[in-house]
Design an enzyme around this catalytic site. Structure first.
Site, PDB file in Angstrom:
ATOM      1  CG  ASP A   1      35.347  31.466  72.929  1.00 19.86           C
ATOM      2  OD1 ASP A   1      35.734  30.965  74.021  1.00 19.86           O
ATOM      3  OD2 ASP A   1      35.964  32.378  72.344  1.00 19.86           O
TER       4      ASP A   1
ATOM      5  CG  HIS B   1      35.667  36.334  74.544  1.00 23.74           C
ATOM      6  ND1 HIS B   1      34.707  37.310  74.439  1.00 23.74           N
ATOM      7  CD2 HIS B   1      36.393  36.416  73.401  1.00 23.74           C
ATOM      8  CE1 HIS B   1      34.832  37.949  73.289  1.00 23.74           C
ATOM      9  NE2 HIS B   1      35.848  37.427  72.637  1.00 23.74           N
TER      10      HIS B   1
END
Length: 331
Positions: A260, A297
């Site tokens: 991520d 993210h």
């Protein structure tokens, strides 16, 4: 009092507007990234709220000083991208949001572990690339309860991840430079990181980025890990050497990865309005691997997180502008 919110996303705007109404304070939003050129937009404001993972440089803090702005409230946890000494030298106080929703990131890490343990990426590849849709013995996965999960970093997020993994029956071990007391036998600390590398079927990262852990996960570490190991990174991209990770995945040194956070995250990655196509060769390669789940993210991104990030950030700005000392002051 007038406040300005940089890098605002569409999902944040309703919470920003509500906070302004509730406190009867003028709050202006801009989609602009905060840098030396765009700092001028903050002229005449009493404080700045910001959310970005690109650097806050000494030149930026000098620009804020010239504008008479002494309060910067982050809407995120991490401060590794901030020149703290330059902020102090230019009399800019900084706050962050140390816990906007640990549960959100922890749940995302567990979701990634489940996705990869059950080889869902291979099922998706069969459907999307081969245009086939049928059972295959190659899709046989593993239960979380038959795996050892190694958690690195036992702060708020790490402890919640441990709770969730334990709820699924996993054997959990953990490492932290500053271990805490463990209640109820939920997990056990190991003395060395090497124990995590060698014993874990799943490794979940939940520590901040520091100079000490830059590229902690490199070729040597991947060689130490089990060939069936899964790496989950919802912490910081710099902890993992991307090139070495790609080699480890392609060569079979490890089995899978949930990513991520990436090295050198671009402005476009954080821009929810961006329509630019991916050109980074590493990203393209990782995105095509069925044993990888790659997300921009987004582990934090729930309604609870966004509300808390906005409210805590603006509360901190209000406190500083009124001459108070907020609890979340970064020193």
């Amino acid at each position: 009092m007038k406040l300005i919110v940089y890098n605002v996303r569409d999902d944040e705007i309703p919470f920003v507007e509500k906070w302004g109404r509730d406190h009867q304070i003028e709050v202006t939003t801009t989609t602009t990234t905060l840098n030396t050129e765009t700092a001028a937009e903050a002229a005449g404001f009493d404080g700045v709220s910001c959310l970005q993972t690109i650097p806050y440089s000494k030149e930026l803090f000098a620009a804020l000083q010239r504008l008479g702005i002494h309060y910067l409230a982050l809407r995120n946890v991490g401060t590794d991208n901030i020149d703290i000494q330059a902020a102090k030298a230019n009399n800019v106080q900084i706050t962050n949001v140390p816990a906007y929703s640990p549960e959100s990131i922890a749940e995302f890490a567990v979701m990634m572990a489940l996705y990869l343990s059950r080889k869902v990426g291979y099922m998706q590849q069969q459907l999307q690339e081969q245009h086939e849709f049928h059972f295959s013995p190659a899709f046989m996965g593993r239960l979380i309860s038959e795996q050892t999960v190694g958690v690195i970093g036992t702060g708020r997020i790490g402890r919640h991840a441990i709770q969730l993994f334990r709820g699924l029956g996993a054997n959990v071990i953990a490492y932290d430079k500053y271990p805490q007391k463990v209640a109820g036998g939920a997990f056990k600390y190991v003395d060395h990181l090497e124990d995590i590398f060698k014993q874990s079927d799943i490794i979940s990262l939940h520590m901040p980025a520091t100079a000490d852990n830059f590229h902690l996960f490199d070729h040597e570490v991947f060689e130490e890990m089990k060939p069936n190991a899964i790496l989950i990174n919802t912490a910081r991209g710099t902890i993992v050497n991307t090139n070495d990770l790609i080699f480890a995945l392609e060569s079979g040194e490890i089995a899978a990865a949930g990513i991520d956070t990436l090295e050198d995250e671009s402005i476009d990655l954080q821009d929810s309005r961006s329509t630019k196509k991916i050109t980074d060769a590493d990203l393209i390669k990782l995105s095509m691997m069925p044993n990888v789940i790659l997300t921009p993210h987004s582990a934090f991104h729930t309604t609870e997180s966004v509300k808390n990030m906005v409210n805590i950030s603006l509360n901190n700005l209000k406190t500083m502008a009124e001459g108070g000392k907020p609890a979340d002051l970064v020193d």
